[in-house]
Design an enzyme around this catalytic site. Structure first.
Site, PDB file in Angstrom:
ATOM      1  N   ASN A  12     -42.826  63.198  73.235  1.00  0.00           N
ATOM      2  CA  ASN A  12     -42.810  63.544  74.661  1.00  0.00           C
ATOM      3  C   ASN A  12     -43.121  62.256  75.419  1.00  0.00           C
ATOM      4  O   ASN A  12     -44.229  61.727  75.331  1.00  0.00           O
ATOM      5  CB  ASN A  12     -43.879  64.597  74.913  1.00  0.00           C
ATOM      6  CG  ASN A  12     -43.682  65.422  76.163  1.00  0.00           C
ATOM      7  OD1 ASN A  12     -44.567  66.169  76.538  1.00  0.00           O
ATOM      8  ND2 ASN A  12     -42.548  65.322  76.834  1.00  0.00           N
ATOM      9  N   ASN A  60     -42.233  65.829  86.738  1.00  0.00           N
ATOM     10  CA  ASN A  60     -41.156  66.011  85.773  1.00  0.00           C
ATOM     11  C   ASN A  60     -40.054  65.000  86.058  1.00  0.00           C
ATOM     12  O   ASN A  60     -40.007  64.383  87.129  1.00  0.00           O
ATOM     13  CB  ASN A  60     -40.599  67.430  85.858  1.00  0.00           C
ATOM     14  CG  ASN A  60     -41.607  68.474  85.441  1.00  0.00           C
ATOM     15  OD1 ASN A  60     -42.255  68.343  84.417  1.00  0.00           O
ATOM     16  ND2 ASN A  60     -41.746  69.519  86.244  1.00  0.00           N
ATOM     17  N   CYS A  69     -50.042  67.998  82.187  1.00  0.00           N
ATOM     18  CA  CYS A  69     -49.214  67.813  80.995  1.00  0.00           C
ATOM     19  C   CYS A  69     -50.126  67.411  79.851  1.00  0.00           C
ATOM     20  O   CYS A  69     -50.852  66.417  79.952  1.00  0.00           O
ATOM     21  CB  CYS A  69     -48.150  66.744  81.253  1.00  0.00           C
ATOM     22  SG  CYS A  69     -47.154  66.351  79.808  1.00  0.00           S
ATOM     23  N   GLY A  70     -50.093  68.165  78.769  1.00  0.00           N
ATOM     24  CA  GLY A  70     -50.994  67.931  77.645  1.00  0.00           C
ATOM     25  C   GLY A  70     -50.733  66.625  76.916  1.00  0.00           C
ATOM     26  O   GLY A  70     -51.656  65.865  76.607  1.00  0.00           O
ATOM     27  N   ASN A 188     -42.173  77.337  81.807  1.00  0.00           N
ATOM     28  CA  ASN A 188     -41.935  76.668  80.531  1.00  0.00           C
ATOM     29  C   ASN A 188     -41.791  77.750  79.468  1.00  0.00           C
ATOM     30  O   ASN A 188     -42.508  78.756  79.516  1.00  0.00           O
ATOM     31  CB  ASN A 188     -43.111  75.755  80.181  1.00  0.00           C
ATOM     32  CG  ASN A 188     -43.314  74.662  81.214  1.00  0.00           C
ATOM     33  OD1 ASN A 188     -42.504  73.773  81.353  1.00  0.00           O
ATOM     34  ND2 ASN A 188     -44.412  74.759  81.969  1.00  0.00           N
ATOM     35  N   CYS A 215     -44.652  69.535  73.731  1.00  0.00           N
ATOM     36  CA  CYS A 215     -45.317  69.997  74.950  1.00  0.00           C
ATOM     37  C   CYS A 215     -46.749  70.351  74.578  1.00  0.00           C
ATOM     38  O   CYS A 215     -46.978  71.314  73.836  1.00  0.00           O
ATOM     39  CB  CYS A 215     -44.595  71.213  75.544  1.00  0.00           C
ATOM     40  SG  CYS A 215     -45.346  71.835  77.061  1.00  0.00           S
ATOM     41  N   GLY A 216     -47.699  69.557  75.076  1.00  0.00           N
ATOM     42  CA  GLY A 216     -49.096  69.773  74.710  1.00  0.00           C
ATOM     43  C   GLY A 216     -49.670  71.060  75.261  1.00  0.00           C
ATOM     44  O   GLY A 216     -50.324  71.825  74.540  1.00  0.00           O
ATOM     45  N   THR A 217     -49.433  71.325  76.556  1.00  0.00           N
ATOM     46  CA  THR A 217     -49.930  72.580  77.124  1.00  0.00           C
ATOM     47  C   THR A 217     -49.213  73.771  76.482  1.00  0.00           C
ATOM     48  O   THR A 217     -49.796  74.840  76.307  1.00  0.00           O
ATOM     49  CB  THR A 217     -49.744  72.601  78.651  1.00  0.00           C
ATOM     50  OG1 THR A 217     -48.383  72.309  78.974  1.00  0.00           O
ATOM     51  CG2 THR A 217     -50.661  71.600  79.328  1.00  0.00           C
TER      52      THR A 217
END
Length: 271
Positions: A12, A60, A69-70, A188, A215-217
């Site tokens: 990412n 984004n 954003c994780g 998402n 995607c961390g979250t």
């Protein structure tokens, strides 16, 4: 010339620069241009660093703003260490999703844990018109009904348990779920498969981006939802195409994410 760096967390990727370096630029034009993978540097998003107070402003790749954003926050933390903005093992970062505490567990290779907080299951947080939690939520896609779980985990997430997250047709449908008019600000969509009680496989269709490598979250949301359903333990690994994230869930429902970040470009972007 615009001084820029590029980082990635499990694939990412993000362009990161100090907020003061972006003064005078139209972000609505700059961000899509610099994030374009053919005519720009290419990235899933752009992050501005505000030093006082330490704040992550996340966008984004289409220029739209997102709460958090994780993977991005780990890249933000490494940028701050690399640039000498901070020199601490633990510190707080302000985001639109609240203050997140980052703990550096290793500097070389870089590895960090982030306290991601608790999920918000209210329909108001998700942006849908219904009463009660948005769980086993029916979304109509091309005449068929897909059942998903949606909640706010630092940003709006939908978890969809599927047979194969890598299936192109499944990913196409995830894109349609993301754009469903049921969600006022889109969502998402995390396609997850439980491999065993400590391992999940996941792919994400990210609003404002499309399919992304990580995607961390979203990993936090998938792990929390699988744990809530009794599919897994409270400590799991999320397998992604270019890495893995470790997720822990405490007794109060707090979620902790651990993972890497790496710098891959440092230079100047010619406008």
């Amino acid at each position: 010339m615009l001084p820029v760096t590029k980082y990635h967390g499990c694939g990412n990727d993000f362009i990161i620069l100090r907020e003061e370096d972006a003064v005078g630029y139209d972000l609505n034009t700059l961000i899509p241009a610099v994030c374009d993978r053919h005519t720009g540097l290419g990235a899933d998003g752009l992050i501005l660093v505000r030093v006082r107070p330490l704040t992550m402003l996340f966008y984004n790749c289409d220029g739209s703003r997102a709460p958090m954003c994780g993977n991005g926050i780990r890249c933000f933390a490494k940028f701050c260490l690399d640039e000498g903005i901070i020199d601490a093992k633990q510190f707080d970062i302000e985001t639109l999703a609240g203050i997140k505490t980052v703990t550096i567990t290793s500097r070389d290779p870089f590895f960090a844990q982030v306290a991601m907080g608790q999920a918000d299951f209210s329909p108001e947080a998700v942006g849908v018109s219904q009463s009660g939690p948005v769980l086993d939520f029916p979304v109509s896609v091309e005449g068929k009904t897909v059942l998903v779980d949606s909640f706010f985990m630092s940003t709006v997430h939908t978890v969809w348990f599927v047979e194969n997250p890598e299936d192109p047709e499944t990913q196409r449908i995830a894109g349609l779920i993301c754009e469903s008019p049921l969600y006022r600000e889109k969502t998402n969509v995390n396609m997850a498969r439980v491999l065993d009680r400590r391992t999940l496989l996941m792919r994400t269709w990210e609003r404002g981006v499309g399919m992304t490598l990580a995607c961390g979250t979203g990993a936090c949301a998938a792990a929390l939802d699988a744990y809530r359903r009794g599919y897994c333990e409270n400590e799991v690994e999320i397998l992604l195409p270019k890495g893995r994230l470790a997720i822990q869930i405490d007794r109060d429902g707090g979620v902790w994410m651990s993972g890497p970040a790496e710098r891959i470009i440092k230079g100047a972007y010619e406008i």
